[in-house]
Structure formats: structure tokens, C-alpha cells
Design a protein around this motif. Structure first.
Motif, PDB file in Angstrom:
ATOM      1  N   ARG A  37       0.825  -1.210   0.000  1.00 31.72           N
ATOM      2  CA  ARG A  37       0.000   0.000   0.000  1.00 31.72           C
ATOM      3  C   ARG A  37       0.861   1.262   0.000  1.00 31.72           C
ATOM      4  NH1 ARG A  37      -5.384  -0.314   1.506  1.00 31.72           N
ATOM      5  NH2 ARG A  37      -5.366   1.852   0.789  1.00 31.72           N
ATOM      6  N   HIS A  38       2.071   1.174   0.558  1.00 33.38           N
ATOM      7  CA  HIS A  38       3.002   2.302   0.592  1.00 33.38           C
ATOM      8  C   HIS A  38       4.326   1.843   0.007  1.00 33.38           C
ATOM      9  CE1 HIS A  38       5.885   5.225   2.374  1.00 33.38           C
ATOM     10  NE2 HIS A  38       4.907   6.072   2.131  1.00 33.38           N
ATOM     11  N   ILE A  39       5.059   2.766  -0.592  1.00 31.98           N
ATOM     12  CA  ILE A  39       6.292   2.390  -1.284  1.00 31.98           C
ATOM     13  C   ILE A  39       7.294   1.719  -0.350  1.00 31.98           C
ATOM     14  CG2 ILE A  39       7.487   4.601  -0.935  1.00 31.98           C
ATOM     15  CD1 ILE A  39       8.412   4.307  -3.908  1.00 31.98           C
ATOM     16  N   SER A  40       7.267   2.045   0.934  1.00 31.37           N
ATOM     17  CA  SER A  40       8.187   1.409   1.877  1.00 31.37           C
ATOM     18  C   SER A  40       7.940  -0.090   1.978  1.00 31.37           C
ATOM     19  CB  SER A  40       8.055   2.044   3.266  1.00 31.37           C
ATOM     20  OG  SER A  40       6.746   1.863   3.786  1.00 31.37           O
ATOM     21  N   HIS A  95      13.465   3.001   1.124  1.00 33.21           N
ATOM     22  CA  HIS A  95      12.818   4.235   1.538  1.00 33.21           C
ATOM     23  C   HIS A  95      13.677   5.043   2.506  1.00 33.21           C
ATOM     24  CE1 HIS A  95       9.277   6.615   1.119  1.00 33.21           C
ATOM     25  NE2 HIS A  95       9.102   6.720   2.415  1.00 33.21           N
ATOM     26  N   HIS A  96      14.765   4.472   2.975  1.00 34.67           N
ATOM     27  CA  HIS A  96      15.579   5.166   3.966  1.00 34.67           C
ATOM     28  C   HIS A  96      17.028   5.332   3.534  1.00 34.67           C
ATOM     29  CE1 HIS A  96      12.224   4.589   6.691  1.00 34.67           C
ATOM     30  NE2 HIS A  96      12.271   3.283   6.484  1.00 34.67           N
ATOM     31  N   GLU A  97      17.432   4.696   2.449  1.00 34.45           N
ATOM     32  CA  GLU A  97      18.844   4.688   2.090  1.00 34.45           C
ATOM     33  C   GLU A  97      19.023   4.989   0.605  1.00 34.45           C
ATOM     34  OE1 GLU A  97      20.135   0.763   2.896  1.00 34.45           O
ATOM     35  OE2 GLU A  97      19.553   0.789   5.017  1.00 34.45           O
ATOM     36  N   THR A  98      20.177   5.586   0.283  1.00 33.09           N
ATOM     37  CA  THR A  98      20.573   5.667  -1.119  1.00 33.09           C
ATOM     38  C   THR A  98      21.209   4.338  -1.511  1.00 33.09           C
ATOM     39  OG1 THR A  98      22.720   6.571  -0.484  1.00 33.09           O
ATOM     40  CG2 THR A  98      20.963   8.148  -0.995  1.00 33.09           C
ATOM     41  N   ILE A  99      21.201   4.056  -2.791  1.00 33.72           N
ATOM     42  CA  ILE A  99      21.785   2.807  -3.266  1.00 33.72           C
ATOM     43  C   ILE A  99      23.302   2.883  -3.115  1.00 33.72           C
ATOM     44  CG2 ILE A  99      22.062   1.285  -5.255  1.00 33.72           C
ATOM     45  CD1 ILE A  99      19.410   2.406  -6.318  1.00 33.72           C
ATOM     46  N   PRO A 100      23.916   1.932  -2.437  1.00 32.48           N
ATOM     47  CA  PRO A 100      25.374   2.005  -2.234  1.00 32.48           C
ATOM     48  C   PRO A 100      26.133   1.855  -3.548  1.00 32.48           C
ATOM     49  CG  PRO A 100      24.515  -0.107  -1.462  1.00 32.48           C
ATOM     50  CD  PRO A 100      23.326   0.743  -1.781  1.00 32.48           C
ATOM     51  N   SER A 101      27.292   2.489  -3.622  1.00 29.17           N
ATOM     52  CA  SER A 101      28.127   2.403  -4.820  1.00 29.17           C
ATOM     53  C   SER A 101      28.744   1.012  -4.927  1.00 29.17           C
ATOM     54  CB  SER A 101      29.236   3.457  -4.769  1.00 29.17           C
ATOM     55  OG  SER A 101      28.686   4.758  -4.776  1.00 29.17           O
ATOM     56  N   ASN A 148       3.993  -5.629  -8.983  1.00 27.14           N
ATOM     57  CA  ASN A 148       3.569  -4.769  -7.880  1.00 27.14           C
ATOM     58  C   ASN A 148       4.507  -3.571  -7.724  1.00 27.14           C
ATOM     59  OD1 ASN A 148       2.063  -6.987  -5.334  1.00 27.14           O
ATOM     60  ND2 ASN A 148       1.443  -6.511  -7.422  1.00 27.14           N
ATOM     61  N   GLY A 149       5.795  -3.793  -7.951  1.00 29.51           N
ATOM     62  CA  GLY A 149       6.752  -2.690  -7.869  1.00 29.51           C
ATOM     63  C   GLY A 149       6.473  -1.610  -8.897  1.00 29.51           C
ATOM     64  N   LEU A 150       6.087  -2.015 -10.102  1.00 31.94           N
ATOM     65  CA  LEU A 150       5.806  -1.043 -11.156  1.00 31.94           C
ATOM     66  C   LEU A 150       4.640  -0.135 -10.791  1.00 31.94           C
ATOM     67  CD1 LEU A 150       6.164  -3.232 -14.400  1.00 31.94           C
ATOM     68  CD2 LEU A 150       7.828  -1.636 -13.430  1.00 31.94           C
ATOM     69  N   ALA A 151       3.707  -0.612  -9.966  1.00 30.24           N
ATOM     70  CA  ALA A 151       2.589   0.220  -9.527  1.00 30.24           C
ATOM     71  C   ALA A 151       3.078   1.460  -8.803  1.00 30.24           C
ATOM     72  CB  ALA A 151       1.645  -0.588  -8.632  1.00 30.24           C
ATOM     73  N   PHE A 152       4.252   1.364  -8.176  1.00 30.65           N
ATOM     74  CA  PHE A 152       4.851   2.481  -7.447  1.00 30.65           C
ATOM     75  C   PHE A 152       5.935   3.163  -8.267  1.00 30.65           C
ATOM     76  CE2 PHE A 152       2.869  -0.212  -4.369  1.00 30.65           C
ATOM     77  CZ  PHE A 152       2.412   0.629  -3.369  1.00 30.65           C
ATOM     78  N   ARG A 153       5.906   2.942  -9.584  1.00 26.19           N
ATOM     79  CA  ARG A 153       6.903   3.499 -10.492  1.00 26.19           C
ATOM     80  C   ARG A 153       8.309   3.102 -10.033  1.00 26.19           C
ATOM     81  NH1 ARG A 153       4.247   7.297 -13.825  1.00 26.19           N
ATOM     82  NH2 ARG A 153       6.159   8.313 -14.515  1.00 26.19           N
ATOM     83  N   THR A 154       8.439   1.833  -9.666  1.00 24.80           N
ATOM     84  CA  THR A 154       9.708   1.312  -9.167  1.00 24.80           C
ATOM     85  C   THR A 154      10.086   0.060  -9.944  1.00 24.80           C
ATOM     86  OG1 THR A 154       9.350   2.190  -6.936  1.00 24.80           O
ATOM     87  CG2 THR A 154      10.899   0.355  -7.158  1.00 24.80           C
ATOM     88  N   ASN A 182      -0.757   7.889  -5.438  1.00 25.87           N
ATOM     89  CA  ASN A 182      -0.543   9.273  -5.048  1.00 25.87           C
ATOM     90  C   ASN A 182       0.961   9.501  -4.944  1.00 25.87           C
ATOM     91  OD1 ASN A 182      -0.116  11.662  -3.485  1.00 25.87           O
ATOM     92  ND2 ASN A 182      -2.224  11.529  -2.740  1.00 25.87           N
ATOM     93  N   SER A 183       1.515  10.249  -5.899  1.00 21.93           N
ATOM     94  CA  SER A 183       2.965  10.432  -5.947  1.00 21.93           C
ATOM     95  C   SER A 183       3.474  11.296  -4.798  1.00 21.93           C
ATOM     96  CB  SER A 183       3.372  11.058  -7.286  1.00 21.93           C
ATOM     97  OG  SER A 183       2.759  12.326  -7.457  1.00 21.93           O
ATOM     98  N   GLN A 184       2.603  12.114  -4.209  1.00 27.53           N
ATOM     99  CA  GLN A 184       3.030  12.956  -3.099  1.00 27.53           C
ATOM    100  C   GLN A 184       3.253  12.131  -1.829  1.00 27.53           C
ATOM    101  OE1 GLN A 184       3.749  16.261  -3.523  1.00 27.53           O
ATOM    102  NE2 GLN A 184       3.338  15.803  -5.676  1.00 27.53           N
ATOM    103  N   THR A 185       2.314  11.237  -1.548  1.00 26.99           N
ATOM    104  CA  THR A 185       2.419  10.403  -0.347  1.00 26.99           C
ATOM    105  C   THR A 185       3.039   9.046  -0.634  1.00 26.99           C
ATOM    106  OG1 THR A 185       0.202   9.465  -0.652  1.00 26.99           O
ATOM    107  CG2 THR A 185       0.383  11.521   0.625  1.00 26.99           C
ATOM    108  N   GLU A 186       3.247   8.740  -1.933  1.00 31.78           N
ATOM    109  CA  GLU A 186       3.798   7.448  -2.374  1.00 31.78           C
ATOM    110  C   GLU A 186       2.960   6.289  -1.834  1.00 31.78           C
ATOM    111  OE1 GLU A 186       7.846   8.074  -0.993  1.00 31.78           O
ATOM    112  OE2 GLU A 186       8.465   8.390  -3.080  1.00 31.78           O
ATOM    113  N   THR A 187       1.654   6.491  -1.900  1.00 33.79           N
ATOM    114  CA  THR A 187       0.681   5.542  -1.368  1.00 33.79           C
ATOM    115  C   THR A 187      -0.317   5.173  -2.454  1.00 33.79           C
ATOM    116  OG1 THR A 187       0.881   6.498   0.838  1.00 33.79           O
ATOM    117  CG2 THR A 187      -1.068   5.169   0.409  1.00 33.79           C
TER     118      THR A 187
END
Length: 393
Positions: free
Chosen positions: A68-71, A116-122, A202-208, A371-376
Motif C-alpha cells: 500500500r506504501h512504497i516502503s 525508503h531510507h537509504e541511497t543505493i550504495p556504490s 507490484n513494484g511497477l505500480a509504485f513506479r519502481t 498518489n505520488s506525493q504520499t507514495e501511497t
């Protein structure tokens, strides 16, 4: 509203013109509480039945678990069908201990990532890995110019300018992800290996887009039995710079949320014949927009090359059909050989419109909006998500 008298908390209310009676309005209401388990809810519904000639109550329905949420994508990203290490016996790297150790290292990085909390490591790619990438790049570059759609070529120029796309370096996923987020509001999330069709869609639903980071074995630089970073960054990612293509992919993803197993199979086939192996018309010629074609030198030419004058008929030439999701959804596909059938859309916009129409016709448990603002994801009726999704550590 009557609801306050019954101490029922409304969470959403929406009005729509009644299509059968244009002078009337239908009201759609969500509220906290359970029918049959909450005396206040039952009393409120009893009151409403006396106030209207049409009251439709949508009971909660149990559906397949969906985020339900991108996290919550972190809860499914690690449910790989393989761990990125357990290679099949016919894999080029099966007997290469160093290669398997490298795969295990990259898999571990993906498994520990929390999007949702980290950048992708190099990732520090080895000289051998960069050389493999460079061989793929050199082989594909002229073919992209000849057979790729204009959206892909425009995006590749942007990626070269902003994301260090070149033959001499494998781009960092973090830099590519930042560029996509800014340009088309699309995201990348590293994964350790293949995941199920349901989880991937399911990931694509969140543009991921769930993206692998390992590279094919250097003994066969122009072949891979699974998606690798060449397939992801050279095939898929440039198309995600295009907003229309992102919308097209998200249409499929939203339709997958809570869908039946049969509908997931149908949507996965539509994805295969479009996002992976789709063609479109451009100035009267065939061009590729599917990642499986744009990352394969042999199949790209096989699918797009027109027969020249004097060339004999060849039974091995593929069949090209007009893009029709209804047909594609019911057509199985091979995964180890060139496709015998490709679908061609009049344009990317044509492909998106037809896919949206197909998704609207599915017997879906609900309709979902992102909802792209709330990522929900918001849904238009109450449902219960089935249990069974493991918690992410």
C-alpha cells in the motif's frame, strides 16, 4: 452528515454523477468499522437505508497481499526465486568459484538495502566486469542507432550526458536512480535475483523497477541466461526516462495489485510482449522499445530487420502482429529462444492506451490510484490483504 450521531469516523467521501440518472448523484463513502461487528455502523446503515432508494454496501473481500506504501516494497524485494548465487548447471559461471563469490557479495548488498531510507550504495566494478560491459556496448551501439525507437535514442543521449553512460564504465545505480527520479519520477530498487511476476509487477505500480547489479559471465559477454545489469541499464532504464513509457509500465503494475493468479499470468504476458519485446512503428518502419530486444544484438536484428529484395522466404522469420493486449495475454512465450511472435504498436502512446483499456476490462477486486506525493496506493473499496508476507529485517 448523519455519521457523527453514530460515532462513525468517515475516512473518504466522493460524489459522482449517476450515469443512468444525470440529475442525481452517487456518493461513495469509506469509514472505520466492521459491518456486523460494530453496532454503531449497523445503526448508521439502517438509518441510511431509509433515506435513499439505492444503498450498495461493499463488504470487505480478502485479496492477495499487495503493498500500500512504497516502503512496503522492501517486504517483497528480497523474495527472490534464486539468491543470485545458486546458478543452474548450464550457467556459464557455474564452475567459476570467483564469479559465484562475486555474485554472492552483490546479492548481499541488495538483500540489506532499504529503499525508503537509504541511497543505493556504490559498487566498485572490476576491470573484467567493465570489459564485459564494454563488449556489449560496442556490439549494440550501431544496432541501437539503426533499430531502436526515437524515445530510446533520445534517452540514451541524456544518460550519456548525466549518468556516465559509456563503454568504459558501468554506471552507478545510485546516479541513474537519482536522474530517473528527477526526470520521470521513476525509481530503481536493487534486488539479489529474479523475483515472482506478482512481486515484480507490484513494484511497477509504485513506479519502481527491481534491478539486478551483477553482470554476465565474461566467457560469454554477449549471452546471459537471466537479467543482468547490461539488460537492466542498457535495455530497460533508458526507456524509463520517457514519462509515457513509465505511465505505460505503471498501468500494468496498478492492475496487478491484489489480482488473481490467472490475471497475474495474463499481465505478465502483456509485459513480456511489450516492455520486454515490444515493437512500435516509426515513419513506416519497425523499431524496438522492449528491453529484451535492446540488450540482445542477435534478437534485435532478428525482430527488426526487413527482408531485402531477392532474399528467399525463410520459415525462421518471426511473425509480427498488431499490438493487442487481449491476444498477448493469452499467448505463452519461450524464454530460452528468440520469440516466434512480436507485437507492434502504432506508437508508445497507442500501446499505453490499449493497455489501459485492457486493464480496465479485467475483473479487478478494486481500482487503484497512486498518489505520488504520499507514495501511497489508494483503492476504491474495502479489502483485506491476505496474510503471509514475511517482515523485512
Amino acid at each position: 452528515m448523519t455519521s457523527w450521531k453514530y460515532d462513525v469516523n468517515i475516512t473518504r467521501i466522493e460524489s459522482r454523477i449517476n450515469t443512468d440518472r444525470p440529475s442525481k448523484f452517487d456518493f461513495f463513502v469509506d469509514f472505520h468499522g466492521q459491518i456486523g461487528d460494530d453496532a454503531n455502523v449497523d445503526a448508521l446503515l439502517g438509518k441510511l437505508r431509509g433515506m435513499t432508494d439505492r444503498l450498495l454496501v461493499l463488504d470487505e473481500k480478502e485479496v492477495h497481499w499487495f503493498p500500500r506504501h512504497i516502503s512496503e516494497l522492501d517486504l517483497i524485494a528480497n523474495r527472490t526465486l534464486d539468491a543470485g548465487v545458486d546458478l543452474e548447471a548450464d550457467h556459464p559461471g557455474f564452475h567459476d568459484v570467483a564469479y559465484r563469490k562475486r555474485r554472492a557479495h552483490l546479492a548481499d548488498i541488495a538483500l540489506k538495502h532499504r529503499m525508503h531510507h537509504e541511497t543505493i550504495p556504490s559498487t566498485e566494478y572490476t576491470r573484467e566486469e567493465v570489459e564485459t560491459w564494454g563488449m556489449v556496448w560496442d556490439t549494440m551501439k550501431d544496432l541501437w542507432e539503426k533499430y531502436a525507437c526515437k524515445e530510446y535514442k533520445t534517452s540514451m543521449r541524456l544518460m550519456e550526458r548525466h549518468c556516465n553512460y559509456s563503454r568504459d564504465a558501468i554506471p552507478q545505480l545510485s546516479a541513474v536512480a537519482s536522474f530517473l527520479k528527477e526526470h520521470s519520477n521513476f525509481r530503481l530498487r536493487p534486488v539479489a535475483g529474479l523475483i515472482s511476476s506478482r512481486d515484480f509487477l507490484n513494484g511497477l505500480a509504485f513506479r519502481t523497477f527491481f534491478c539486478t547489479q551483477y553482470i554476465r559471465h565474461p566467457s560469454k559477454p554477449l549471452y546471459t541466461p537471466e537479467p543482468d545489469i547490461c539488460h537492466e541499464l542498457l535495455g530497460h532504464v533508458p526507456m524509463f526516462v520517457d514519462r509515457d513509457f513509465c505511465d505505460f509500465s505503471q498501468e500494468i503494475g496498478l492492475a496487478s495489485l491484489g489480482a488473481s493468479d490467472d490475471d497475474i499470468t495474463r499481465l505478465a504476458r502483456c509485459y513480456w510482449y511489450s516492455v520486454e519485446f515490444g515493437l512500435c512503428r516509426e515513419d513506416g518502419t519497425k523499431k524496438a522499445y522492449g528491453a529484451g530486444l535492446l540488450s540482445s544484438f542477435g534478437e534485435l536484428e532478428y525482430a527488426c530487420r526487413d527482408r531485402v529484395d531477392g532474399e528467399e522466404e525463410d520459415d525462421e522469420r518471426p511473425e509480427i502482429r498488431p499490438w493487442d493486449p487481449e491476444v498477448a495475454a493469452n499467448l505463452e512465450f519461450p524464454i530460452t529462444t528468440y520469440q516466434p511472435v512480436y507485437f507492434i504498436a502504432d506508437s508508445l502512446q497507442d500501446g499505453k492506451v490499449k493497455m489501459r483499456k485492457y486493464c480496465e476490462g479485467l475483473s479487478r477486486p478494486f481500482h487503484a490510484l497512486f498518489n505520488s506525493q504520499t507514495e501511497t496506493v489508494h483503492i476504491d473499496r474495502p479489502v483485506r490483504r491476505a496474510k503471509g508476507v514475511p517482515c523485512s529485517d
